[in-house]
Design a protein around this motif. Structure first.
Motif, PDB file in Angstrom:
ATOM      1  N   THR A 149       0.875  -1.156   0.000  1.00  0.00           N
ATOM      2  CA  THR A 149       0.000   0.000   0.000  1.00  0.00           C
ATOM      3  C   THR A 149       0.924   1.221   0.000  1.00  0.00           C
ATOM      4  O   THR A 149       1.933   1.218   0.712  1.00  0.00           O
ATOM      5  CB  THR A 149      -0.846  -0.011   1.280  1.00  0.00           C
ATOM      6  OG1 THR A 149      -1.636  -1.195   1.271  1.00  0.00           O
ATOM      7  CG2 THR A 149      -1.754   1.198   1.373  1.00  0.00           C
ATOM      8  N   TYR A 150       0.598   2.208  -0.810  1.00  0.00           N
ATOM      9  CA  TYR A 150       1.453   3.398  -0.918  1.00  0.00           C
ATOM     10  C   TYR A 150       2.925   3.009  -1.124  1.00  0.00           C
ATOM     11  O   TYR A 150       3.221   2.270  -2.063  1.00  0.00           O
ATOM     12  CB  TYR A 150       1.260   4.314   0.291  1.00  0.00           C
ATOM     13  CG  TYR A 150      -0.127   4.903   0.308  1.00  0.00           C
ATOM     14  CD1 TYR A 150      -0.626   5.608  -0.786  1.00  0.00           C
ATOM     15  CD2 TYR A 150      -0.978   4.732   1.400  1.00  0.00           C
ATOM     16  CE1 TYR A 150      -1.916   6.146  -0.786  1.00  0.00           C
ATOM     17  CE2 TYR A 150      -2.267   5.260   1.406  1.00  0.00           C
ATOM     18  CZ  TYR A 150      -2.723   5.955   0.304  1.00  0.00           C
ATOM     19  OH  TYR A 150      -3.997   6.469   0.301  1.00  0.00           O
ATOM     20  N   THR A 151       3.813   3.463  -0.252  1.00  0.00           N
ATOM     21  CA  THR A 151       5.258   3.232  -0.475  1.00  0.00           C
ATOM     22  C   THR A 151       5.828   2.200   0.488  1.00  0.00           C
ATOM     23  O   THR A 151       7.031   2.161   0.732  1.00  0.00           O
ATOM     24  CB  THR A 151       6.036   4.552  -0.286  1.00  0.00           C
ATOM     25  OG1 THR A 151       5.822   5.003   1.062  1.00  0.00           O
ATOM     26  CG2 THR A 151       5.560   5.612  -1.247  1.00  0.00           C
ATOM     27  N   TRP A 152       4.962   1.315   1.013  1.00  0.00           N
ATOM     28  CA  TRP A 152       5.374   0.411   2.084  1.00  0.00           C
ATOM     29  C   TRP A 152       6.125  -0.814   1.601  1.00  0.00           C
ATOM     30  O   TRP A 152       5.733  -1.951   1.926  1.00  0.00           O
ATOM     31  CB  TRP A 152       4.176  -0.055   2.885  1.00  0.00           C
ATOM     32  CG  TRP A 152       3.319   1.031   3.427  1.00  0.00           C
ATOM     33  CD1 TRP A 152       3.561   2.371   3.446  1.00  0.00           C
ATOM     34  CD2 TRP A 152       2.036   0.858   4.033  1.00  0.00           C
ATOM     35  NE1 TRP A 152       2.513   3.036   4.032  1.00  0.00           N
ATOM     36  CE2 TRP A 152       1.567   2.133   4.396  1.00  0.00           C
ATOM     37  CE3 TRP A 152       1.236  -0.255   4.311  1.00  0.00           C
ATOM     38  CZ2 TRP A 152       0.336   2.328   5.025  1.00  0.00           C
ATOM     39  CZ3 TRP A 152       0.017  -0.061   4.927  1.00  0.00           C
ATOM     40  CH2 TRP A 152      -0.431   1.225   5.295  1.00  0.00           C
ATOM     41  N   SER A 188      13.633   6.225  -0.935  1.00  0.00           N
ATOM     42  CA  SER A 188      12.698   6.276   0.199  1.00  0.00           C
ATOM     43  C   SER A 188      11.456   7.096  -0.125  1.00  0.00           C
ATOM     44  O   SER A 188      11.562   8.224  -0.633  1.00  0.00           O
ATOM     45  CB  SER A 188      13.418   6.906   1.400  1.00  0.00           C
ATOM     46  OG  SER A 188      12.554   6.979   2.513  1.00  0.00           O
ATOM     47  N   GLY A 189      10.283   6.538   0.153  1.00  0.00           N
ATOM     48  CA  GLY A 189       9.040   7.305   0.132  1.00  0.00           C
ATOM     49  C   GLY A 189       8.616   7.851  -1.217  1.00  0.00           C
ATOM     50  O   GLY A 189       7.803   8.769  -1.278  1.00  0.00           O
ATOM     51  N   VAL A 190       9.160   7.327  -2.320  1.00  0.00           N
ATOM     52  CA  VAL A 190       8.726   7.758  -3.658  1.00  0.00           C
ATOM     53  C   VAL A 190       7.594   6.843  -4.110  1.00  0.00           C
ATOM     54  O   VAL A 190       7.698   5.628  -3.997  1.00  0.00           O
ATOM     55  CB  VAL A 190       9.905   7.706  -4.654  1.00  0.00           C
ATOM     56  CG1 VAL A 190       9.425   8.026  -6.067  1.00  0.00           C
ATOM     57  CG2 VAL A 190      11.007   8.656  -4.229  1.00  0.00           C
ATOM     58  N   GLU A 191       6.511   7.421  -4.608  1.00  0.00           N
ATOM     59  CA  GLU A 191       5.362   6.611  -5.006  1.00  0.00           C
ATOM     60  C   GLU A 191       5.681   5.745  -6.218  1.00  0.00           C
ATOM     61  O   GLU A 191       6.385   6.171  -7.131  1.00  0.00           O
ATOM     62  CB  GLU A 191       4.172   7.517  -5.316  1.00  0.00           C
ATOM     63  CG  GLU A 191       3.651   8.198  -4.055  1.00  0.00           C
ATOM     64  CD  GLU A 191       2.448   9.068  -4.337  1.00  0.00           C
ATOM     65  OE1 GLU A 191       1.697   8.765  -5.293  1.00  0.00           O
ATOM     66  OE2 GLU A 191       2.250  10.041  -3.582  1.00  0.00           O
ATOM     67  N   HIS A 246       5.131  -4.637   3.890  1.00  0.00           N
ATOM     68  CA  HIS A 246       4.188  -4.778   5.001  1.00  0.00           C
ATOM     69  C   HIS A 246       2.975  -5.550   4.484  1.00  0.00           C
ATOM     70  O   HIS A 246       1.842  -5.216   4.819  1.00  0.00           O
ATOM     71  CB  HIS A 246       3.768  -3.410   5.545  1.00  0.00           C
ATOM     72  CG  HIS A 246       4.851  -2.683   6.268  1.00  0.00           C
ATOM     73  ND1 HIS A 246       4.621  -1.856   7.338  1.00  0.00           N
ATOM     74  CD2 HIS A 246       6.192  -2.669   6.091  1.00  0.00           C
ATOM     75  CE1 HIS A 246       5.769  -1.349   7.766  1.00  0.00           C
ATOM     76  NE2 HIS A 246       6.739  -1.809   7.024  1.00  0.00           N
TER      77      HIS A 246
END
Lengths: 232, 232, 232, 232
Positions: free
Chosen positions: D23-26, D44-47, D96
């Motif tokens: 889900t999202y950037t997980w 890190s954290g890039v869609e 996750h």
């Protein structure tokens, strides 16, 4: 004949696979023209991909086929009994949708655990008693209709637009075929959430009656204020 | 007026069905322009397929409709109370997403069982008390907002951007409408995994506090190092 | 050779990922030409996206590869034993579909809790005994077939077209490859609903025998009246 | 530099949302070039929708960024420790994913209940101990790697290509990035079925060791006979 109703009943049937409520041919929708005294129903065992509006079967309220090249759904006598007993019902749906069917197989009514349920179904969604051996071996589908009607002896089918048939699955209804499908979708969602609610809290009790009343009336009562006036 | 905000609130609303959080019209998103003192919200009971940016309704913080041809969401008074009580909130979401709603129906807060939860919600996600009969029969939607605020008396809504309303469903919020929807998606995922965690280990306890702290601060604290600097 | 059968077996194999029954290459379908005494089966470990009708492998009933550039499915000896023991079987499917496999891993037969089950499987869907160490270390896949046949010593494979292999997963069969896949889909749906039925009512018992009989006979008996005559 | 590896690691990362694992950037995937002593990892954290092959970050085995305009995944030190400790590992995945994460949150190893598990993971899939407060407050991501290595002190990471980090989520690995993602997909499926197996039979025990051995060796041993020779 009844081309407009056939089109609507066809579209309502096609919503079932689209909404994930049926596998293969495990569902059927009908809609009635009260003035004509005729209802239109899906043919038996025809795959949804092949279905066309003109395949819908026209039946009268004595259970005679009036038009159609196919046999009507084997559940037609159940639809017929419900139309005869409930003059306000304009459309009926039967599915084996997995969450609702699991409650039916567990022979349990679905308690009202929250506002999602209360927005559409006033109080619990009942499960019928089991049919007797005689009822099953006799006019089974007709008797399925009669046991639903028996279950609603002290309930209002307009405010509880659905039922679980023990060891079988759900029937829902509504003002027309599309509305009956809408209620089938809601029932499935409500059945899923009620299951999980019980797993999370085995001692949970029904939502407070005053909250149930509030939500039902907010959408359905004379002072309903949900939606844009014309929406249910 | 507020064309840009309407567009953003429209897009945030459209994320709800796309992400599987709503069935039919069971959800609404709003966003606020703090300088103008106005917020924009989805109309009541309009289907997502038909929704357009210009259908969004503009409200002031006294609860008056300032612009829009539709009635605003019936949950508008809840949004209003939250905007008034929480100046840092820029967007609000309400859904009946199935996992979060199941916790709400079970009248249970969601314990923090792992880092997915801790990355977004500091400590458990609380469930409100039940509203009293008077609160339900009176200004119900406003009182729903007030009981959320009561629940956050000893919590920081910025670090716990969501709540479960007992027997009802979740509200989430964020710095704007899109961020509030993001938190609604996360809540649903967290609610699902917490359910399964309990089924796998009925005696499980919350994740160690030091782990919760680490993950929350890694994304949200002054020394946050997740993402590319500008990302939450 | 057998181009038509290869095409049908290919199409039946492709139904497995389409219906969500397989992850990666975890499944295989075969179909037999009884007159030729040959059956056609998916090659081992080839991804579904790459599969073509001409990749299907042709086998005889002594277990020799008759045609094909690939190795046949490693489960081929299981299919072979079933074809030899059950002359009425025209197609066989093996999957690790998640709901049916969970029952197999739990070493449990699926009781008949409702009409969805009874429409396709007469009585419970059995789980085999565990294979002995010798059976596993010897001709494992052949012995898997033999233990299925042992399980059906007092059952009719035509009226119970599927089985769970303990700690492994399901096999289903049917009059041809497509019908065997149909039964694999039904088994997965039935396994899912039976699981939920037990969670909702841990003391639930099987559906009344008379109801099971009615539904099975309505679709399969000499007086079957479901469908349009030619449909199963 | 390392354009081919970047492309492969990019593609492996894109498999995660496609397979429903993030889900999202997980989530993040890395792959290593052992000769160059460099590994490539997601920023890190890039869609995922915005990700491009050239966004992948190149790191050396001392933890220095060698190339890339973005910060590497915040989990990079965990990947680094695993690459240093396990010379046979060519790719690593962290997600996750909901089923595996639920087991991790329950602080439970996944027992081997069947052949699906045994085909890929020899014996149970272990859950690490909880990190201490010091380990969490110190070099947390590095210590996450070290506790995984500690967990594998008496296990072979090549035959158990995955682990659950307590209260966090899974890591998997493989001969390259694509294979590590493959194992992440399998872990999720195995985690789901093990959950349901326990619900169906709370007293279930692990699959017989001889069956586990047979299935693992059928795919991975020197006499493996699954697939077409070159397939794992």
């Amino acid at each position: 004949m009844l081309e407009e109703l056939k089109q609507k009943v066809y579209e309502a049937n096609m919503e079932l696979p689209k909404r994930g409520l049926v596998t293969y041919t495990w569902g059927n929708v009908s809609g009635i023209d009260r003035k004509a005294g005729l209802f239109v129903i899906k043919p038996s065992g025809v795959e949804y991909e092949c279905l066309k509006p003109e395949d819908m079967v026209v039946m009268d309220l004595e259970g005679n086929k009036v038009e159609g090249r196919y046999q009507p759904s084997s559940d037609t006598p159940t639809h017929l009994e419900l139309y005869k007993a409930c003059p306000e019902v304009g459309g009926i749906v039967h599915t084996h949708s997995p969450w609702a069917t699991s409650w039916a197989q567990a022979c349990r009514s679905i308690p009202c655990y929250g506002t999602t349920h209360a927005d559409y179904f006033y109080d619990g969604i009942p499960c019928t008693r089991s049919l007797t051996g005689e009822e099953i071996e006799g006019a089974y589908e007709k008797n399925t209709g009669l046991v639903i009607i028996e279950t609603f002896r002290d309930r209002d089918p307009a405010s509880v637009p659905g039922v679980l048939c023990a060891n079988h699955g759900p029937f829902t209804w509504g003002k027309d075929a599309a509305n009956a499908v809408h209620n089938a979708v809601v029932l499935e969602e409500v059945a899923k959430m009620a299951y999980r609610t019980e797993m999370l809290n085995p001692k949970v009790s029904a939502a407070p009656q005053v909250l149930q009343d509030k939500h039902y009336m907010r959408k359905h009562g004379p002072d309903a204020y949900y939606g844009q006036g014309s929406q249910g």
